[in-house]
Design a protein around this motif. Structure first.
Motif, PDB file in Angstrom:
ATOM      1  N   MET A 286       0.825  -1.208   0.000  1.00  0.00           N
ATOM      2  CA  MET A 286       0.000   0.000   0.000  1.00  0.00           C
ATOM      3  C   MET A 286       0.865   1.267   0.000  1.00  0.00           C
ATOM      4  SD  MET A 286      -3.214  -0.887  -0.029  1.00  0.00           S
ATOM      5  CE  MET A 286      -4.041   0.570   0.579  1.00  0.00           C
ATOM      6  N   ILE A 287       2.060   1.162   0.542  1.00  0.00           N
ATOM      7  CA  ILE A 287       2.953   2.324   0.574  1.00  0.00           C
ATOM      8  C   ILE A 287       3.817   2.410  -0.687  1.00  0.00           C
ATOM      9  CG2 ILE A 287       4.891   3.370   1.801  1.00  0.00           C
ATOM     10  CD1 ILE A 287       3.756   2.239   4.368  1.00  0.00           C
ATOM     11  N   SER A 288       4.259   1.257  -1.177  1.00  0.00           N
ATOM     12  CA  SER A 288       5.228   1.258  -2.286  1.00  0.00           C
ATOM     13  C   SER A 288       4.614   1.709  -3.599  1.00  0.00           C
ATOM     14  CB  SER A 288       5.831  -0.143  -2.443  1.00  0.00           C
ATOM     15  OG  SER A 288       4.821  -1.079  -2.796  1.00  0.00           O
ATOM     16  N   ILE A 289       3.349   1.377  -3.870  1.00  0.00           N
ATOM     17  CA  ILE A 289       2.738   1.766  -5.152  1.00  0.00           C
ATOM     18  C   ILE A 289       2.627   3.286  -5.270  1.00  0.00           C
ATOM     19  CG2 ILE A 289       0.601   1.679  -6.488  1.00  0.00           C
ATOM     20  CD1 ILE A 289       0.329  -1.232  -5.763  1.00  0.00           C
ATOM     21  N   PRO A 290       2.094   4.020  -4.275  1.00  0.00           N
ATOM     22  CA  PRO A 290       2.107   5.489  -4.406  1.00  0.00           C
ATOM     23  C   PRO A 290       3.509   6.071  -4.524  1.00  0.00           C
ATOM     24  CG  PRO A 290       0.576   4.801  -2.693  1.00  0.00           C
ATOM     25  CD  PRO A 290       1.346   3.582  -3.082  1.00  0.00           C
ATOM     26  N   LEU A 291       4.485   5.520  -3.776  1.00  0.00           N
ATOM     27  CA  LEU A 291       5.848   6.027  -3.881  1.00  0.00           C
ATOM     28  C   LEU A 291       6.416   5.798  -5.284  1.00  0.00           C
ATOM     29  CD1 LEU A 291       7.510   5.026  -0.475  1.00  0.00           C
ATOM     30  CD2 LEU A 291       6.877   7.314  -1.262  1.00  0.00           C
ATOM     31  N   ALA A 292       6.081   4.653  -5.875  1.00  0.00           N
ATOM     32  CA  ALA A 292       6.567   4.368  -7.224  1.00  0.00           C
ATOM     33  C   ALA A 292       5.984   5.352  -8.237  1.00  0.00           C
ATOM     34  CB  ALA A 292       6.214   2.931  -7.602  1.00  0.00           C
ATOM     35  N   ILE A 293       4.686   5.667  -8.110  1.00  0.00           N
ATOM     36  CA  ILE A 293       4.064   6.633  -9.022  1.00  0.00           C
ATOM     37  C   ILE A 293       4.669   8.017  -8.837  1.00  0.00           C
ATOM     38  CG2 ILE A 293       1.880   7.776  -9.590  1.00  0.00           C
ATOM     39  CD1 ILE A 293       0.446   5.197  -8.897  1.00  0.00           C
ATOM     40  N   LEU A 294       4.902   8.415  -7.595  1.00  0.00           N
ATOM     41  CA  LEU A 294       5.518   9.718  -7.347  1.00  0.00           C
ATOM     42  C   LEU A 294       6.930   9.779  -7.921  1.00  0.00           C
ATOM     43  CD1 LEU A 294       4.369  10.451  -3.674  1.00  0.00           C
ATOM     44  CD2 LEU A 294       3.521  11.485  -5.779  1.00  0.00           C
ATOM     45  N   THR A 295       7.654   8.667  -7.861  1.00  0.00           N
ATOM     46  CA  THR A 295       8.994   8.640  -8.449  1.00  0.00           C
ATOM     47  C   THR A 295       8.940   8.901  -9.950  1.00  0.00           C
ATOM     48  OG1 THR A 295       9.688   7.032  -6.785  1.00  0.00           O
ATOM     49  CG2 THR A 295      11.072   7.249  -8.732  1.00  0.00           C
ATOM     50  N   SER A 296       7.998   8.279 -10.625  1.00  0.00           N
ATOM     51  CA  SER A 296       7.863   8.498 -12.070  1.00  0.00           C
ATOM     52  C   SER A 296       7.501   9.946 -12.368  1.00  0.00           C
ATOM     53  CB  SER A 296       6.794   7.560 -12.629  1.00  0.00           C
ATOM     54  OG  SER A 296       7.184   6.219 -12.481  1.00  0.00           O
ATOM     55  N   LEU A 297       6.638  10.549 -11.550  1.00  0.00           N
ATOM     56  CA  LEU A 297       6.269  11.950 -11.770  1.00  0.00           C
ATOM     57  C   LEU A 297       7.470  12.875 -11.574  1.00  0.00           C
ATOM     58  CD1 LEU A 297       2.756  12.065 -10.045  1.00  0.00           C
ATOM     59  CD2 LEU A 297       3.256  12.140 -12.487  1.00  0.00           C
ATOM     60  N   VAL A 298       8.302  12.567 -10.601  1.00  0.00           N
ATOM     61  CA  VAL A 298       9.507  13.384 -10.399  1.00  0.00           C
ATOM     62  C   VAL A 298      10.428  13.295 -11.612  1.00  0.00           C
ATOM     63  CG1 VAL A 298      11.597  13.618  -9.010  1.00  0.00           C
ATOM     64  CG2 VAL A 298       9.402  13.232  -7.890  1.00  0.00           C
ATOM     65  N   VAL A 299      10.610  12.083 -12.138  1.00  0.00           N
ATOM     66  CA  VAL A 299      11.453  11.911 -13.326  1.00  0.00           C
ATOM     67  C   VAL A 299      10.857  12.655 -14.517  1.00  0.00           C
ATOM     68  CG1 VAL A 299      12.379  10.225 -14.945  1.00  0.00           C
ATOM     69  CG2 VAL A 299      12.366   9.711 -12.508  1.00  0.00           C
ATOM     70  N   LEU A 300       9.555  12.546 -14.709  1.00  0.00           N
ATOM     71  CA  LEU A 300       8.902  13.263 -15.803  1.00  0.00           C
ATOM     72  C   LEU A 300       9.061  14.770 -15.655  1.00  0.00           C
ATOM     73  CD1 LEU A 300       5.579  11.200 -16.118  1.00  0.00           C
ATOM     74  CD2 LEU A 300       7.471  11.244 -17.742  1.00  0.00           C
ATOM     75  N   TYR A 301       8.996  15.243 -14.427  1.00  0.00           N
ATOM     76  CA  TYR A 301       9.150  16.687 -14.191  1.00  0.00           C
ATOM     77  C   TYR A 301      10.537  17.162 -14.613  1.00  0.00           C
ATOM     78  CZ  TYR A 301       9.802  21.041 -11.615  1.00  0.00           C
ATOM     79  OH  TYR A 301      10.103  22.327 -11.278  1.00  0.00           O
ATOM     80  N   PHE A 302      11.580  16.443 -14.221  1.00  0.00           N
ATOM     81  CA  PHE A 302      12.944  16.858 -14.565  1.00  0.00           C
ATOM     82  C   PHE A 302      13.235  16.647 -16.050  1.00  0.00           C
ATOM     83  CE2 PHE A 302      13.591  16.295  -9.955  1.00  0.00           C
ATOM     84  CZ  PHE A 302      14.156  17.530  -9.674  1.00  0.00           C
ATOM     85  N   LEU A 303      12.459  15.805 -16.735  1.00  0.00           N
ATOM     86  CA  LEU A 303      12.614  15.642 -18.178  1.00  0.00           C
ATOM     87  C   LEU A 303      11.848  16.700 -18.970  1.00  0.00           C
ATOM     88  CD1 LEU A 303      12.378  11.744 -18.548  1.00  0.00           C
ATOM     89  CD2 LEU A 303      14.421  13.178 -18.787  1.00  0.00           C
ATOM     90  N   GLY A 304      11.122  17.575 -18.272  1.00  0.00           N
ATOM     91  CA  GLY A 304      10.373  18.630 -18.938  1.00  0.00           C
ATOM     92  C   GLY A 304       9.028  18.197 -19.475  1.00  0.00           C
ATOM     93  N   GLU A 305       8.489  17.073 -19.035  1.00  0.00           N
ATOM     94  CA  GLU A 305       7.194  16.601 -19.507  1.00  0.00           C
ATOM     95  C   GLU A 305       6.062  17.289 -18.738  1.00  0.00           C
ATOM     96  OE1 GLU A 305       6.649  14.711 -21.988  1.00  0.00           O
ATOM     97  OE2 GLU A 305       8.645  13.945 -22.427  1.00  0.00           O
TER      98      GLU A 305
END
Length: 496
Positions: free
Chosen positions: A363-382
């Motif tokens: 229950m904790i790891s799935i939201p953290l995984a999604i947030l990680t992808s959003l952080v990567v997308l943010y730094f890629l300019g998406e």
């Protein structure tokens, strides 16, 4: 499997990493622009020539042909040119190669069109040069309607009041309103009176233009003060326009009112807008390519509250279309899917493995995984759009599969084979490493064909975006492996 060993030896590092991911994820969600599609930059420039009254053949021969010749000879990187010629109007679309600098291309087009104007019909104005951007689409449409105001008053209020209140909003473009009637002072000439006075319509036009001027006349110094003198010959009322002299014949002055009538009117109406059967005026708010749809819509709604409060009695300002609803629904859909996936996975683990600790970890790891992808997308300019949200939805599905298999494999080694917790965690993660790698490569193969796309589809499904989505899926799985399988054993090992 070095990351697993590292997590087992230094669990506090991953606690801090999880807190950092949570913080950066929230910041990324608040800072990332939100839109329906990613920004689509198609290298197209539109050139619009206008010369009222010129026939279509003449427009094609003397405007379109010369313009295309000058542009093709002086502008670099042109792929092809399309032109559409109508009565008094020529619209040319110039398509460029993908590597062309559009700012330089527009400067070259302006220079080329100004140089060729000498060969075109006299009096033709410079063309309108517009860069096409597929991401600039209407996000809000507003209607102005009233039972007490006519179409001319609605148009004036829309273009001079509401439009000016919305203009300071960042990231929008405001075209002229549709519908309504554009106010004009009309001079209706009587041909029989003109003939009787020996005048032509051109005489009236020249007289009105000559006596409708505001020009500076220099300065006048009187005593110790200097004054600016100006000549203001602009009529302040319709009656004064009627009294403009046109000609003196046989000692008598002929005025405009002697050969016609000046009245308050409007331009010939080109379009009609109806809202529930009533004549209305339509305002379209266009979002610029790099702006956030949600931010633009929220700013427009805030400005409309002030506009409605200041509107005259009987004027209704209604929102007919709001594109932010589609963006919101897309975000809610992905969040709902992620919540359902996390809930069903946790329930399955709780029922079949009977481990509440594993359930909490999932229950904790799935939201953290999604947030990680959003952080990567943010730094890629998406941006947050349907494409990136679709990639997240794909990653969530893969994440559920890998997390379930990893936890089940670790639980089997721990309970059935009796291995110590650190060894069970290490061997359980190592057992799925190769299958996870193979599945990631299989997904990458599926997206390989995207490399060969061209045109608008390239900006939606470019190879870079495909690799980013696969990489995000891999990041999601990696974080899931670390969080779901290594935080729990590390905590248990430290407790023992």
């Amino acid at each position: 499997m070095g990351i697993v060993r590292f997590a087992l030896r230094f669990p506090h590092t991953f606690y801090v990493l999880a807190a950092l991911i949570l913080f950066l994820g929230v910041v990324a969600i608040r800072a990332m622009p939100t839109d329906i599609f990613p920004e689509i930059r198609i290298p197209v420039v539109t050139v619009v020539w206008s010369y009222t009254g010129l026939s279509t053949p003449e427009m094609e021969q003397r405007v379109t042909t010369y313009s295309q010749y000058s542009i093709s000879a002086n502008v670099n990187g042109i792929k092809n040119i399309e032109a559409q010629t109508m009565n008094g109007l020529s619209v040319q679309k110039i398509f460029f190669q993908q590597d062309v600098n559009l700012d330089l291309a527009i400067a070259q087009i302006v220079s080329a069109t100004n140089a060729i104007r000498a060969l075109m019909p006299p009096g033709i104005q410079p063309p309108i040069v517009v860069q096409f951007n597929a991401s600039s689409v209407p996000v809000v449409q507003i209607s102005l309607s009233s039972d007490s105001l006519n179409e001319q008053q609605l148009y004036d209020y829309g273009i001079y009041r509401v439009r000016q209140q919305l203009a300071p909003i960042a990231g929008i473009t405001l075209p002229t309103p549709a519908g309504g009637k554009y106010r004009q002072i009309m001079v209706d000439l009587d041909p029989s009176k003109l003939l009787a006075k020996g005048l032509t319509p051109l005489d009236v036009v020249n007289a009105v233009n000559a006596q409708n001027l505001t020009v500076p006349s220099g300065t006048a110094k009187i005593d110790d003060k200097q004054y600016t003198v100006r000549t203001n010959a602009t009529p302040s009322s319709i009656d004064e326009l009627n009294n403009i002299p046109v000609k003196v014949a046989n000692g008598a002055t002929i005025f405009v009112k002697d050969v016609g009538q000046v009245h308050d009117g409007w331009l010939v109406q080109q379009n009609v807008v109806r809202e529930n059967g009533r004549r209305s005026v339509l305002l379209s708010i266009i979002k610029n390519g790099n702006a956030s749809t949600l931010q633009v819509v929220n700013a427009v709604r805030a400005a409309l509250k002030t506009a409605r409060a200041a509107a005259p009695a009987g004027l209704e300002i209604n929102e007919l279309f709001d594109q932010s609803a589609f963006v919101t629904q897309s975000i809610v859909g992905v969040l709902r899917e992620g919540a359902i996936a996390a809930g069903l996975t946790a329930l399955m683990i709780l029922l079949f493995l009977g481990s509440w600790r594993s359930t909490v970890v999932v229950m904790i790891s799935i939201p953290l995984a999604i947030l990680t992808s959003l952080v990567v997308l943010y730094f890629l300019g998406e941006t947050i759009n349907t494409m990136t949200l679709g990639g997240l939805a794909l990653a969530v599905g893969i994440l559920v599969d890998d997390s379930t298999v990893t936890i089940e494999n670790t639980h089997r080694l721990l309970t059935e084979e009796g291995q110590p917790l650190p060894q069970a965690t290490l061997h359980g993660a190592a057992g799925i490493a190769v299958p996870t790698l193979v599945s990631t490569l299989a997904i990458s193969c599926v997206f390989t064909s995207v490399v060969f796309l061209e045109g608008p589809a390239k900006y939606l499904f470019t190879a870079a975006r495909a690799r980013r989505r696969v990489r995000d899926a891999g990041i999601v799985r990696a974080v899931a492996d670390v969080d779901a399988d290594h935080h729990r054993p590390a905590a248990q090992e430290r407790a023992s």
